[in-house]
Motif scaffolding. Structure first.
Motif, short mmCIF file in Angstrom:
data_model
loop_
_atom_site.label_atom_id
_atom_site.label_comp_id
_atom_site.label_asym_id
_atom_site.label_seq_id
_atom_site.Cartn_x
_atom_site.Cartn_y
_atom_site.Cartn_z
N ALA A 178 -10.85 0.70 -7.12
CA ALA A 178 -9.92 0.90 -5.84
C ALA A 178 -8.64 1.13 -6.02
N ARG A 207 0.07 3.95 -2.99
CA ARG A 207 -0.42 5.07 -2.59
C ARG A 207 0.10 6.25 -3.07
N PHE A 263 0.74 -1.23 -0.12
CA PHE A 263 -0.04 -0.12 -0.17
C PHE A 263 0.78 1.41 -0.07
N THR A 284 -8.20 -2.74 0.69
CA THR A 284 -9.71 -3.02 0.49
C THR A 284 -9.88 -4.27 -0.01
N TYR A 317 -14.15 4.39 -2.09
CA TYR A 317 -12.74 3.91 -1.97
C TYR A 317 -11.83 4.90 -1.76
N THR A 318 -12.26 6.07 -1.10
CA THR A 318 -11.59 7.27 -0.72
C THR A 318 -12.04 7.97 0.27
N ARG A 332 -0.87 5.23 -12.22
CA ARG A 332 -1.98 4.28 -12.02
C ARG A 332 -3.02 4.07 -12.94
N GLN A 373 -8.26 10.78 -0.47
CA GLN A 373 -7.18 10.11 -0.25
C GLN A 373 -7.45 8.67 -0.18
N ALA A 374 -6.61 7.64 -0.27
CA ALA A 374 -6.84 5.87 -0.14
C ALA A 374 -7.18 5.67 1.17
N CYS A 417 -7.61 4.46 -7.42
CA CYS A 417 -7.71 5.41 -6.34
C CYS A 417 -6.58 5.23 -5.38
N GLY A 418 -5.77 4.55 -5.40
CA GLY A 418 -4.47 4.22 -4.49
C GLY A 418 -4.43 3.01 -3.50
N ASN A 419 -5.53 2.42 -3.34
CA ASN A 419 -5.86 1.24 -2.54
C ASN A 419 -5.09 0.11 -2.91
#
Length: 505
Positions: free
Chosen positions: A169, A64, A60, A149, A478-479, A71, A144-145, A172-174
């Motif tokens: 997900a 992130r 992560f 998840t 997801y954020t 991404r 933010q992530a 969005c950085g997860n």
């Protein structure tokens, strides 16, 4: 029916970019068209799921910190790979689920559209900025992530529903742990491997196959910050309650009993064609299937029945590998038995079975889970075939005198996933769309499934949680929003203490 040949292939897990076997417990996978064992799937124990969570947690921080544009480029490359491998993915879907290949391709295309939407992440993640909200003070928000998840997905769309979840997900950085259905897991696993080819780093996406032990591990582990689910309402309610109890953000999409209202002024031939696909497409194994037609007036009902019986007689039912077929088998023997039991119960409760598909046999596939299309008339509230989600090729005709009576039936039902109306009357259509208590509504559209840049979700006991699946709601799910207020005083200017609540006055 068991295959006499030894089965050596076992579908495993994908953790930290590597295939993990964990074959302490396995479950047979069946070809629905033959009833024979085609492979086995490993069922992850608690330790294996925890290994996947640990891999996601480790990946992560770096993911992130990866710029959203990078991404997004992974998602763009994944879209290309999915299109290149579409035939292979569709074949996997058909082999394990049973749906015809054309339907499998359609499912995959809808999933690809969600990947494409996720590739817009740099635009979707832009926050809001306000300058000079106070003297020398600026304020802005960021998305933010969350962290690790997870997604738990159903058998009926083994490729599409996972693609509702993890692409957005991770965009969005997860990081993500996917638990696909253990009935047809191979397409989801293959797609995850393609995501790695597209550039997704190890650990960002992990896939664990399993049963309730895997689900409960995801729900209880504090490292998992959010859980998405699609399935039946009893399980959705359990996922929601258990996940919330353990402090997670949860969206749990449940069951449905979708009604289609047909008005006397409708294009009956068009409505019949639409209802054939809506009721019997994918063997009725869709949460957006239409198992109930509410006909306003007896003349409307009689005309619909005449058209449906003619079209049903033309249907071709057989293995999904033959695209000349309109409908394939049900997914498993237990599900076949369940759906057939509903037909038996409908007859016992007094509904008139006009078309009986229970005796269907497909030559050369006598062991397959084939149930022919069934059509009931005289279906009424209180009957099991009216109240409960059947998830099979069973269509019922309900007769009502007025539009308002039909709408009352829909509003009184515990589910509120999807509905539609067939009419030429704009006033009736507008009244219906304004007042009906259902989350997704079609006008002369039988399956009002939103496109990828809108969001999917029902009302009432069809959805647990505040945010719908995919589209704009997925970005919010997801954020987490962070609002920052910043001040840089002018040099040499200092203010004394202020004890009143700050305002811009």
């Amino acid at each position: 029916m068991q295959n006499d040949k030894p089965v050596t292939h076992t579908v495993g897990h994908l953790i930290d970019g590597r295939t993990v076997a964990d074959t302490a417990r396995t479950q047979a996978l069946f070809n629905p068209a033959t009833g024979q064992v085609s492979a086995h799937v490993a069922l992850a124990g608690k330790a294996t799921v925890e290994q996947a969570i640990a891999s996601a947690e480790k990946a992560f921080p770096a993911w992130r910190a990866t710029p959203p544009l990078k991404r997004a480029r992974v998602m763009s490359q994944l879209k290309v790979l999915l299109e290149q491998h579409a035939d292979e993915i569709a074949a996997l879907i058909t082999a394990e689920h049973g749906k015809v290949l054309a339907d499998a391709h359609g499912e995959l295309q809808r999933g690809i559209e969600n990947v494409e939407y996720a590739s817009y992440a740099p635009e979707l993640l832009k926050g809001e900025h306000s300058r000079n909200v106070g003297p020398g003070i600026d304020s802005w928000s960021e998305f933010q992530a969350l962290g690790v998840t997870a997604g738990i997905t159903p058998f009926n769309f083994p490729a599409m529903v996972p693609l509702w979840m993890w692409p957005m997900a991770v965009a969005c950085g997860n990081t993500f742990v996917l638990k696909p259905s253990e009935r047809d897991p191979s397409s989801a696993l293959f797609i995850a491997e393609l995501a790695q080819q597209a550039g997704l780093p190890p650990g960002v996406l992990n896939v664990v196959n399993g049963d309730k032990e895997a689900v409960d591990t995801l729900l209880h582990d504090p490292r998992v910050k959010a859980v998405s689910f699609v399935g039946s309402t009893p399980i959705a309610e359990y996922i929601y309650a258990e996940g919330c109890k353990h402090g997670k953000r949860v969206q749990a999409l449940g069951g449905a009993k979708n009604h289609a209202i047909v008005m006397p002024d409708a294009d009956i031939a068009g409505a019949v064609s639409a209802m054939m696909g809506a009721a019997y497409g994918s063997c009725g194994e869709r949460c957006m299937a239409v198992p109930l037609i509410v006909c306003v007036g007896d003349d409307t009902a009689d005309a619909m029945i005449a058209g449906l019986k003619t079209e049903i007689a033309r249907m071709k039912v057989g293995p999904g590998t033959d695209n000349a077929n309109d409908m394939g088998p049900l997914v498993t023997q237990p599900h076949f038995d369940k759906v057939k039991g509903y037909v038996d119960q409908g007859v016992a409760e007094g509904a008139r079975l006009l078309v009986d598909g229970r005796a269907l046999k497909v030559a050369g596939h006598e062991g397959g889970y084939f149930l022919g299309p069934c059509l009931f008339d005289g279906v009424k509230p209180g009957m099991a075939i009216y109240q409960e989600e059947i998830f099979g090729p069973v269509l019922g005709i309900v007769r009502v005198p007025t539009l308002q009576d039909g709408m009352q039936l829909i509003d009184d039902h515990e589910y509120g996933n999807g509905t539609c109306i067939f009419t030429r009357d704009g006033e009736a259509a507008r009244y219906f769309t304004d007042h009906i208590q259902v989350g997704m509504v079609g006008v002369n559209v039988p399956l009002p499934v939103p496109v990828a840049y809108h969001s999917f979700g029902g009302w009432k006991r069809s959805l647990f949680g505040d945010l719908h699946a995919y589209g704009p709601d997925a970005v919010r799910f997801y954020t987490k929003r962070k609002t920052i207020t910043q001040r840089w005083p002018s040099a040499g200017v200092r203010e004394g203490a202020v004890f009143s609540f700050p305002s811009s006055r």
